[in-house]
Motif scaffolding. Structure first.
Motif, PDB file in Angstrom:
ATOM      1  N   VAL A 233      72.385  22.290 -55.215  1.00 57.31           N
ATOM      2  CA  VAL A 233      72.868  20.842 -54.365  1.00 57.31           C
ATOM      3  C   VAL A 233      74.363  20.576 -54.551  1.00 57.31           C
ATOM      4  O   VAL A 233      74.631  20.871 -55.620  1.00 57.31           O
ATOM      5  CB  VAL A 233      71.950  19.977 -55.762  1.00 57.31           C
ATOM      6  N   TYR A 234      74.510  20.162 -53.565  1.00 56.38           N
ATOM      7  CA  TYR A 234      76.254  19.542 -53.721  1.00 56.38           C
ATOM      8  C   TYR A 234      76.064  18.634 -52.662  1.00 56.38           C
ATOM      9  O   TYR A 234      75.259  17.743 -51.998  1.00 56.38           O
ATOM     10  CB  TYR A 234      76.532  21.386 -53.291  1.00 56.38           C
ATOM     11  N   PRO A 235      77.866  17.673 -53.332  1.00 58.65           N
ATOM     12  CA  PRO A 235      78.578  18.292 -53.629  1.00 58.65           C
ATOM     13  C   PRO A 235      77.288  17.737 -55.686  1.00 58.65           C
ATOM     14  O   PRO A 235      76.639  16.495 -55.661  1.00 58.65           O
ATOM     15  CB  PRO A 235      79.714  17.512 -53.703  1.00 58.65           C
ATOM     16  N   ASN A 236      77.818  18.482 -56.648  1.00 59.09           N
ATOM     17  CA  ASN A 236      77.033  17.343 -57.812  1.00 59.09           C
ATOM     18  C   ASN A 236      78.262  17.564 -59.121  1.00 59.09           C
ATOM     19  O   ASN A 236      78.560  18.849 -59.577  1.00 59.09           O
ATOM     20  CB  ASN A 236      76.047  18.496 -58.573  1.00 59.09           C
ATOM     21  N   PRO A 237      78.777  16.395 -59.399  1.00 57.67           N
ATOM     22  CA  PRO A 237      78.405  15.074 -59.463  1.00 57.67           C
ATOM     23  C   PRO A 237      78.233  14.942 -57.941  1.00 57.67           C
ATOM     24  O   PRO A 237      78.845  15.304 -57.075  1.00 57.67           O
ATOM     25  CB  PRO A 237      80.184  14.792 -60.262  1.00 57.67           C
ATOM     26  N   VAL A 238      78.126  13.242 -57.676  1.00 54.05           N
ATOM     27  CA  VAL A 238      77.598  13.107 -56.084  1.00 54.05           C
ATOM     28  C   VAL A 238      78.120  11.812 -56.171  1.00 54.05           C
ATOM     29  O   VAL A 238      77.964  11.160 -57.695  1.00 54.05           O
ATOM     30  CB  VAL A 238      76.061  13.154 -55.936  1.00 54.05           C
ATOM     31  N   VAL A 239      78.861  11.132 -55.313  1.00 54.94           N
ATOM     32  CA  VAL A 239      78.443   9.759 -55.659  1.00 54.94           C
ATOM     33  C   VAL A 239      77.967   8.671 -55.166  1.00 54.94           C
ATOM     34  O   VAL A 239      77.145   8.469 -55.057  1.00 54.94           O
ATOM     35  CB  VAL A 239      80.539   9.367 -54.412  1.00 54.94           C
TER      36      VAL A 239
ATOM     37  N   THR B  29      64.066  22.887 -62.037  1.00 54.69           N
ATOM     38  CA  THR B  29      64.974  21.907 -62.015  1.00 54.69           C
ATOM     39  C   THR B  29      66.379  22.872 -62.027  1.00 54.69           C
ATOM     40  O   THR B  29      66.936  22.954 -62.161  1.00 54.69           O
ATOM     41  CB  THR B  29      64.713  21.824 -63.146  1.00 54.69           C
ATOM     42  N   THR B  30      67.063  21.382 -61.861  1.00 51.02           N
ATOM     43  CA  THR B  30      68.541  21.331 -61.805  1.00 51.02           C
ATOM     44  C   THR B  30      68.837  19.800 -62.457  1.00 51.02           C
ATOM     45  O   THR B  30      68.261  18.626 -62.220  1.00 51.02           O
ATOM     46  CB  THR B  30      69.187  21.123 -60.883  1.00 51.02           C
ATOM     47  N   LYS B  31      70.087  19.604 -63.002  1.00 53.96           N
ATOM     48  CA  LYS B  31      70.603  18.473 -63.315  1.00 53.96           C
ATOM     49  C   LYS B  31      71.600  17.846 -62.012  1.00 53.96           C
ATOM     50  O   LYS B  31      72.720  18.453 -61.760  1.00 53.96           O
ATOM     51  CB  LYS B  31      71.266  18.476 -65.188  1.00 53.96           C
ATOM     52  N   ILE B  32      71.703  16.737 -62.045  1.00 51.11           N
ATOM     53  CA  ILE B  32      72.099  15.642 -60.985  1.00 51.11           C
ATOM     54  C   ILE B  32      73.364  14.544 -62.081  1.00 51.11           C
ATOM     55  O   ILE B  32      72.615  13.781 -62.160  1.00 51.11           O
ATOM     56  CB  ILE B  32      71.609  15.334 -59.992  1.00 51.11           C
ATOM     57  N   ILE B  33      74.646  14.847 -61.628  1.00 51.54           N
ATOM     58  CA  ILE B  33      75.337  13.469 -62.425  1.00 51.54           C
ATOM     59  C   ILE B  33      75.855  12.668 -61.179  1.00 51.54           C
ATOM     60  O   ILE B  33      76.248  13.315 -60.557  1.00 51.54           O
ATOM     61  CB  ILE B  33      76.641  13.809 -63.002  1.00 51.54           C
ATOM     62  N   LYS B  34      75.503  11.523 -60.931  1.00 48.57           N
ATOM     63  CA  LYS B  34      75.732  10.773 -60.220  1.00 48.57           C
ATOM     64  C   LYS B  34      77.482   8.828 -61.095  1.00 48.57           C
ATOM     65  O   LYS B  34      77.132   8.788 -61.801  1.00 48.57           O
ATOM     66  CB  LYS B  34      74.413   9.260 -60.031  1.00 48.57           C
ATOM     67  N   ASN B  35      78.009   9.401 -60.127  1.00 47.47           N
ATOM     68  CA  ASN B  35      79.085   8.692 -60.106  1.00 47.47           C
ATOM     69  C   ASN B  35      79.492   7.681 -59.408  1.00 47.47           C
ATOM     70  O   ASN B  35      78.781   7.254 -57.987  1.00 47.47           O
ATOM     71  CB  ASN B  35      80.799   9.799 -59.803  1.00 47.47           C
TER      72      ASN B  35
END
Length: 228
Positions: free
Chosen positions: A152-158, A222-228
């Motif tokens: 998944v990209y970008p991660n963090p994602v806007v 699974t993966t962790k996603i950071i939403k900015n």
């Protein structure tokens, strides 16, 4: 007479992955976070510790996500059945001479326990996400296939998140599910073996857990996603 002078040191708490998988068949572990299903009775998580002072007493402290103490236990196989759906935290506690092993601090903040003389709380905590209903369907560890993953990209994602499946031999339908930190599913989307673009602009900032599911095999990765 030998006198040993030590300082309290609670060290670091860890999820014991092998023991947890042996006693709980509805758990998904990622680093210091575990997601468990509450629908099938007791669902314990086994924990361990490292870097602690061995000459002092040691217990585990369970709090809610506001760090209010819910319970204190001396067992490493921790059952959170009474906590309900949502998020709990498990801390380590090194201490000496605290009355009733700290039971009088239940209902108060973990900071109060940390402030007691000859007492120390671990440098970290383990996050336990307790889910129910349909969110339990993809937690069986027997369904994992380590040969399949996704990027998944970008991660963090806007706003826009791109998903690329790293295996072209999957014939059944694949779905990506996104869960918030409360274990609630906030997005579900069918994906292809190539690139899939997902719009996350409507989601709040924070940390999410993304799971790739195949219709015939359950959770694949699974993966962790950071939403900015």
């Amino acid at each position: 007479m030998t006198v040993v002078r030590v300082a309290p040191e609670a060290g670091t708490v860890l999820i014991d992955v092998d023991e947890t998988n042996a006693i709980n068949d509805s758990v998904l572990i990622e680093g210091d976070q575990a997601t468990i299903c509450v629908d099938n009775g007791p669902s314990p998580v086994a924990v361990s510790k490292t870097g602690y002072e061995t000459n002092l007493s040691y217990r585990y402290v369970i709090t809610d996500e506001s760090d209010t103490i819910l319970a204190i236990t001396d067992t490493n196989a921790i059952d959170l059945s009474g906590a309900g759906v949502g998020i709990c935290r498990i801390w380590g506690w090194s201490y000496r001479g605290t009355p009733s092993n700290g039971s009088g601090f239940i209902g108060g903040p973990v900071a109060d326990l940390d402030a007691v003389n000859c007492s120390d709380i671990s440098d970290n905590f383990i996050t336990i996400i307790r889910v129910t209903g349909e969110d339990c369907n993809s937690l069986s560890v027997n369904d994992f296939d380590e040969g399949i993953s996704f990027n998944v990209y970008p991660n963090p994602v806007v706003d826009k998140l791109n998903i690329r499946i790293n295996n072209n031999n999957i014939s059944d339908e694949m779905v990506v599910d996104l869960f918030n930190i409360n274990g609630q599913r906030v997005l579900s989307k069918t994906v292809s073996n190539t690139d899939t673009l997902i719009d996350l602009t409507s989601l709040e900032r924070g940390i999410y857990l993304m799971r790739l599911n195949a219709s015939s095999r359950g959770v694949l990765s699974t993966t962790k996603i950071i939403k900015n």
